[in-house]
Design a protein around this motif. Structure first.
Motif, PDB file in Angstrom:
ATOM      1  N   VAL A 189       5.892  -7.305   9.978  1.00 11.93           N
ATOM      2  CA  VAL A 189       6.816  -8.446  10.173  1.00 11.93           C
ATOM      3  C   VAL A 189       5.992  -9.577   9.925  1.00 11.93           C
ATOM      4  CG1 VAL A 189       8.569  -9.702  11.627  1.00 11.93           C
ATOM      5  CG2 VAL A 189       8.783  -7.278  11.313  1.00 11.93           C
ATOM      6  N   THR A 190       4.907  -9.745  10.548  1.00 12.11           N
ATOM      7  CA  THR A 190       4.031 -10.824  10.518  1.00 12.11           C
ATOM      8  C   THR A 190       3.505 -11.083   8.923  1.00 12.11           C
ATOM      9  OG1 THR A 190       3.223 -10.434  12.879  1.00 12.11           O
ATOM     10  CG2 THR A 190       1.983 -12.052  11.273  1.00 12.11           C
ATOM     11  N   ALA A 191       3.073  -9.842   8.429  1.00 14.31           N
ATOM     12  CA  ALA A 191       2.773 -10.128   7.127  1.00 14.31           C
ATOM     13  C   ALA A 191       3.663 -10.739   6.072  1.00 14.31           C
ATOM     14  CB  ALA A 191       1.999  -8.900   6.614  1.00 14.31           C
ATOM     15  N   LEU A 192       4.820  -9.988   6.060  1.00 15.71           N
ATOM     16  CA  LEU A 192       6.115 -10.336   5.350  1.00 15.71           C
ATOM     17  C   LEU A 192       6.411 -11.930   5.506  1.00 15.71           C
ATOM     18  CD1 LEU A 192       8.087  -9.393   3.103  1.00 15.71           C
ATOM     19  CD2 LEU A 192       9.361  -8.575   4.901  1.00 15.71           C
ATOM     20  N   PHE A 193       6.562 -12.337   6.841  1.00 13.93           N
ATOM     21  CA  PHE A 193       6.707 -13.602   7.147  1.00 13.93           C
ATOM     22  C   PHE A 193       5.770 -14.602   6.437  1.00 13.93           C
ATOM     23  CE2 PHE A 193       5.739 -17.381   9.762  1.00 13.93           C
ATOM     24  CZ  PHE A 193       7.013 -18.186   9.729  1.00 13.93           C
ATOM     25  N   MET A 194       4.406 -14.286   6.667  1.00 13.24           N
ATOM     26  CA  MET A 194       3.296 -15.152   6.078  1.00 13.24           C
ATOM     27  C   MET A 194       3.390 -15.212   4.483  1.00 13.24           C
ATOM     28  SD  MET A 194       1.786 -16.384   8.626  1.00 13.24           S
ATOM     29  CE  MET A 194       0.486 -17.446   7.894  1.00 13.24           C
ATOM     30  N   VAL A 195       3.522 -14.172   3.831  1.00 15.89           N
ATOM     31  CA  VAL A 195       3.876 -14.072   2.575  1.00 15.89           C
ATOM     32  C   VAL A 195       5.075 -14.835   2.097  1.00 15.89           C
ATOM     33  CG1 VAL A 195       4.016 -12.800   0.450  1.00 15.89           C
ATOM     34  CG2 VAL A 195       2.542 -11.917   2.206  1.00 15.89           C
ATOM     35  N   SER A 196       6.240 -14.630   2.605  1.00 15.50           N
ATOM     36  CA  SER A 196       7.366 -15.404   2.377  1.00 15.50           C
ATOM     37  C   SER A 196       7.204 -16.764   2.643  1.00 15.50           C
ATOM     38  CB  SER A 196       8.432 -14.788   3.154  1.00 15.50           C
ATOM     39  OG  SER A 196       8.726 -13.568   2.592  1.00 15.50           O
ATOM     40  N   GLY A 279       4.778   1.498   2.072  1.00 16.18           N
ATOM     41  CA  GLY A 279       4.394   0.836   1.215  1.00 16.18           C
ATOM     42  C   GLY A 279       5.427   0.220  -0.155  1.00 16.18           C
ATOM     43  N   LEU A 280       6.216   1.187  -0.269  1.00 16.37           N
ATOM     44  CA  LEU A 280       7.496   1.045  -1.414  1.00 16.37           C
ATOM     45  C   LEU A 280       8.381   0.035  -0.857  1.00 16.37           C
ATOM     46  CD1 LEU A 280       7.817   4.443  -3.070  1.00 16.37           C
ATOM     47  CD2 LEU A 280       6.716   2.357  -3.952  1.00 16.37           C
ATOM     48  N   LEU A 281       8.935   0.581   0.490  1.00 15.56           N
ATOM     49  CA  LEU A 281       9.780  -0.328   1.236  1.00 15.56           C
ATOM     50  C   LEU A 281       9.231  -1.864   1.468  1.00 15.56           C
ATOM     51  CD1 LEU A 281      11.256   2.376   3.861  1.00 15.56           C
ATOM     52  CD2 LEU A 281      12.425   1.252   1.820  1.00 15.56           C
ATOM     53  N   PHE A 282       7.914  -1.928   2.049  1.00 16.68           N
ATOM     54  CA  PHE A 282       7.508  -3.289   2.153  1.00 16.68           C
ATOM     55  C   PHE A 282       7.638  -4.087   1.061  1.00 16.68           C
ATOM     56  CE2 PHE A 282       4.370  -6.551   2.317  1.00 16.68           C
ATOM     57  CZ  PHE A 282       4.482  -6.897   3.729  1.00 16.68           C
ATOM     58  N   PHE A 283       7.388  -3.755  -0.213  1.00 17.60           N
ATOM     59  CA  PHE A 283       7.462  -4.483  -1.573  1.00 17.60           C
ATOM     60  C   PHE A 283       8.698  -4.585  -1.842  1.00 17.60           C
ATOM     61  CE2 PHE A 283       7.847  -4.387  -6.084  1.00 17.60           C
ATOM     62  CZ  PHE A 283       7.222  -5.584  -6.589  1.00 17.60           C
ATOM     63  N   ALA A 284       9.772  -3.444  -1.632  1.00 19.61           N
ATOM     64  CA  ALA A 284      11.293  -3.858  -2.022  1.00 19.61           C
ATOM     65  C   ALA A 284      11.802  -4.760  -0.881  1.00 19.61           C
ATOM     66  CB  ALA A 284      11.863  -2.576  -1.585  1.00 19.61           C
ATOM     67  N   TYR A 285      11.239  -4.870   0.313  1.00 19.99           N
ATOM     68  CA  TYR A 285      11.933  -5.963   1.393  1.00 19.99           C
ATOM     69  C   TYR A 285      11.164  -7.460   1.092  1.00 19.99           C
ATOM     70  CZ  TYR A 285      14.467  -2.407   3.883  1.00 19.99           C
ATOM     71  OH  TYR A 285      15.270  -1.520   4.148  1.00 19.99           O
ATOM     72  N   PHE A 286      10.023  -7.310   0.552  1.00 20.21           N
ATOM     73  CA  PHE A 286       9.431  -8.570  -0.059  1.00 20.21           C
ATOM     74  C   PHE A 286      10.222  -9.175  -0.992  1.00 20.21           C
ATOM     75  CE2 PHE A 286       6.667 -10.649  -3.315  1.00 20.21           C
ATOM     76  CZ  PHE A 286       6.421 -11.763  -2.786  1.00 20.21           C
ATOM     77  N   PHE A 352      13.257  -8.690   7.120  1.00 22.93           N
ATOM     78  CA  PHE A 352      12.220  -8.630   8.082  1.00 22.93           C
ATOM     79  C   PHE A 352      12.485  -7.561   9.239  1.00 22.93           C
ATOM     80  CE2 PHE A 352      12.463 -13.032   6.396  1.00 22.93           C
ATOM     81  CZ  PHE A 352      11.231 -13.132   6.080  1.00 22.93           C
ATOM     82  N   ALA A 353      13.472  -7.597   9.784  1.00 22.06           N
ATOM     83  CA  ALA A 353      14.163  -6.394  10.499  1.00 22.06           C
ATOM     84  C   ALA A 353      14.124  -5.187  10.052  1.00 22.06           C
ATOM     85  CB  ALA A 353      15.498  -6.901  11.033  1.00 22.06           C
TER      86      ALA A 353
END
Length: 418
Positions: A189-196, A279-286, A352-353
């Protein structure tokens, strides 16, 4: 050419135009190296804070007023107890002084010394020790109480040597633990928030320049505004992918140089769905987080006519992003709670959730439903933003969005002359 094919072509033309205009500029290099500057400033601040903390730790002391065999036993037991603490959590350095005629007055006088920072002083018989401590020396006082108890036990046993010798065997867990899933969720969540936060916020100002030089009016007269908005969003997303590709390559190569003990520290941390799928889901949610937040920011930024208005909009935009991060963090901490369900359903906090859910739970079906739900809201948000811009800013009609095939116009037939 069908209307859908024309729409795709127009959208990709706008995307290519914005991508080239952003990447092939000298300022893009500064944007690309912005994380390096952030890390540099953070490292400077961290070194300064560590130096201040170390300076304070060097002067911290705890004191025992004892002499003879009792003093030697206290020093030996203190050396054994300190092995139970991490280096950062160890109590202050122990000083043993011979007691005077008035130990209480002597202990109070120690707190007045300027050369050291005394946290706690212990004096009196070990059966009923008296401990003086400062306001922030509560833990030091508890440590001295335990030290008195252990010294008394050692004296009654007649030795300071350990009375037992344990055999310690390291057992490797087959996979990550439930607490490791929670830690992975928080990191994700923190990594996705920082990148976004770093990348999606760049979309806000893309319409301001177009409005100032009247280019947006030309584009709006040629293509539907939905194509303009979505094309600009895709163009900036291409910039984001270039940014991630560069720093992702750097991160992968840097991690290979880390010592083995750093990797073993995170051996229990891992996602519940498995690392490749995660990893795939993280990229999709990004992608979804960028598209959702970018569409909102593009619509908000399109309403600003000057740079001053754009700067004033930056505060509510940042507050909105932080609010989504807070909601997702609460969902990561309580994956089965009602707040987690609300965060997963609300479209702008859903990416994020759901990335936190991927770390906490192994089921995959909810992720496919969530991605479809988020993609639909990307289309809704872009449509609303385009209509607000058309009616509120342009106050005129641009070509409307039509996905059906254009019907051919039949030639008019003149009435026969009677």
């Amino acid at each position: 050419m069908s209307s859908l094919a024309r729409l795709v072509r127009q959208t990709m033309t706008i995307a290519r135009r914005d991508f080239v205009a952003t990447v092939f500029t000298p300022t893009f290099l500064l944007f690309l190296l912005a994380p390096l500057m952030m890390v540099g400033f953070g490292a400077i601040g961290g070194v300064g804070a560590a130096s201040m903390s170390k300076s304070g730790d060097d002067k911290a002391r705890i004191v025992i007023l004892a002499s003879g065999e009792q003093a030697r036993t206290a020093i030996a037991i203190d050396r054994q107890l300190r092995d139970m603490f991490r280096e950062r959590e160890r109590p202050p350095q122990l000083i043993v002084e011979a007691p005077g005629a008035n130990p209480r007055a002597q202990g109070r006088a120690i707190f007045e010394r300027k050369a050291i920072d005394t946290y706690a002083v212990m004096y009196g018989p070990l059966e009923r020790p008296q401990i003086l401590h400062s306001i922030n020396g509560t833990r030091s006082a508890s440590y001295l109480a335990e030290l008195a108890d252990q010294v008394l036990r050692a004296q009654r046993a007649g030795t300071t040597a350990p009375l037992s010798e344990a055999t310690k065997t390291v057992i490797a867990r087959p996979g990550s633990t439930s607490s490791g899933h929670g830690q992975a969720a928080f990191f994700a969540v923190t990594a996705l928030f920082m990148v976004s936060l770093l990348l999606a916020g760049q979309v806000v100002g893309t319409m301001a320049e177009e409005r100032s030089n009247k280019v947006i009016e030309i584009l709006a007269a040629a293509v539907p505004l939905e194509s303009v908005f979505f094309g600009k969003l895709l163009g900036m997303f291409g910039v984001a992918l270039l940014f991630l590709g560069f720093w992702g390559t750097v991160a992968v190569n840097v991690t290979t140089l880390l010592p083995t003990r750093v990797a073993t520290a995170f051996i229990d941390v891992g996602p519940a769905v498995g690392l490749p799928m995660f990893g795939l889901l993280f990229f999709a949610y990004f992608v979804m987080a960028y598209m959702l937040l970018g569409a909102v920011f593009l619509g908000i930024g399109a309403q600003a006519s000057t740079q001053r208005e754009l700067q004033m909009l930056s505060l509510p935009i940042t507050i909105f992003q932080v609010a989504m991060f807070g909601l997702a963090t609460a969902a990561a901490a309580s994956p089965t709670s009602g707040i987690a369900t609300a965060a997963e359903v609300f479209p702008f906090s859903s990416p994020f959730a759901m990335v936190a859910r991927a770390a906490n739970a192994p089921d995959l079906l909810p992720h496919f439903l969530a991605l479809a739900w988020q993609a639909s809201w990307v289309a809704v948000t872009i449509t609303i933003a385009a209509r607000l811009f058309r009616r509120g800013v342009l106050q005129s009609g641009s070509p409307k969005l039509r996905l059906g095939r254009k019907r051919p116009v039949e030639p008019a037939i003149d009435n026969p002359v009677s």
